[in-house]
Design a protein around this motif. Sequence first.
Motif, short mmCIF file in Angstrom:
data_model
loop_
_atom_site.label_atom_id
_atom_site.label_comp_id
_atom_site.label_asym_id
_atom_site.label_seq_id
_atom_site.Cartn_x
_atom_site.Cartn_y
_atom_site.Cartn_z
N LEU A 82 24.20 -63.33 21.15
CA LEU A 82 24.34 -61.92 21.53
C LEU A 82 25.09 -61.72 22.85
O LEU A 82 25.87 -60.78 22.99
CB LEU A 82 22.96 -61.26 21.59
N GLU A 83 24.83 -62.62 23.79
CA GLU A 83 25.50 -62.54 25.10
C GLU A 83 27.01 -62.38 25.00
O GLU A 83 27.63 -61.73 25.83
CB GLU A 83 25.26 -63.87 25.82
N GLY A 84 27.60 -62.99 23.98
CA GLY A 84 29.05 -62.96 23.82
C GLY A 84 29.57 -61.61 23.36
O GLY A 84 30.79 -61.42 23.26
N PHE A 85 28.67 -60.70 23.03
CA PHE A 85 29.08 -59.36 22.58
C PHE A 85 28.79 -58.29 23.62
O PHE A 85 29.29 -57.17 23.50
CB PHE A 85 28.36 -59.01 21.27
N GLU A 86 27.97 -58.63 24.61
CA GLU A 86 27.57 -57.63 25.60
C GLU A 86 28.76 -57.14 26.41
O GLU A 86 29.63 -57.93 26.78
CB GLU A 86 26.50 -58.23 26.54
N GLY A 87 28.80 -55.85 26.64
CA GLY A 87 29.87 -55.28 27.46
C GLY A 87 31.18 -55.07 26.72
O GLY A 87 32.18 -54.68 27.31
N GLY A 88 31.21 -55.33 25.39
CA GLY A 88 32.43 -55.16 24.61
C GLY A 88 32.63 -53.73 24.16
O GLY A 88 31.85 -52.87 24.55
N PRO A 89 33.64 -53.44 23.30
CA PRO A 89 34.60 -54.39 22.75
C PRO A 89 35.48 -55.04 23.82
O PRO A 89 35.81 -54.40 24.81
CB PRO A 89 35.47 -53.54 21.81
N HIS A 90 35.79 -56.33 23.60
CA HIS A 90 36.58 -57.08 24.56
C HIS A 90 38.04 -57.13 24.16
O HIS A 90 38.35 -57.20 22.97
CB HIS A 90 36.03 -58.51 24.67
N ALA A 91 38.89 -57.10 25.15
CA ALA A 91 40.32 -57.21 24.89
C ALA A 91 40.65 -58.63 24.47
O ALA A 91 40.17 -59.58 25.11
CB ALA A 91 41.10 -56.83 26.14
#
Length: 155
Positions: A82-91
């Motif tokens: 989940l950490e890898g999705f926090e604060g996204g969407p990522h460029a």
Amino acid sequence: MRRLIASGAVLAATLLTAGPAAAQSGQAMSGEDAIEYRRAVFEVIAGNFKPMGAMVEGKIDYDAERFARNAERVAALSRMALEGFEGGPHAGEDTEALDAIWDQWEKFQQGMQQLQERAQALASAAEGGELSQVRGPFVEVADTCKGCHDNFREE
Ligand code: ASC
């Protein structure tokens, strides 16, 4: 005194380079780092899950020790995704993640929570060493994977 000033400068530099995504959520990774991180997590999940599937489907011999070891890994990795999705969407280009993840963040989080719970249940079942005991829990994890892919991953 000199040391205080130096550490203050390091802190300021860190805050400046961390960028807006990290500022919003406190700890989120940004851009390519987040994409690379979560893809790596799912890559290793798949690398461990696929041989388990082959055993459940009878394509390779059931190896209880390997199955249980892989199930433990999947359970541990499921808690890291989940950490890898926090604060996204990522460029970034190298992602199949749909904006639906962030538009329906609550639902996405629940899916990840379900993955963690079911993967843990599978790891516990695998400790018993019996193929008949892991079939059901395995299918539940696979269904959870598929549910999120259908809703949140590009075709
Ligand atoms: C796998 C794998 C997935 C899931 C999914 C389950 O082995 O790589 O993404 O299972 O296909 O439906």
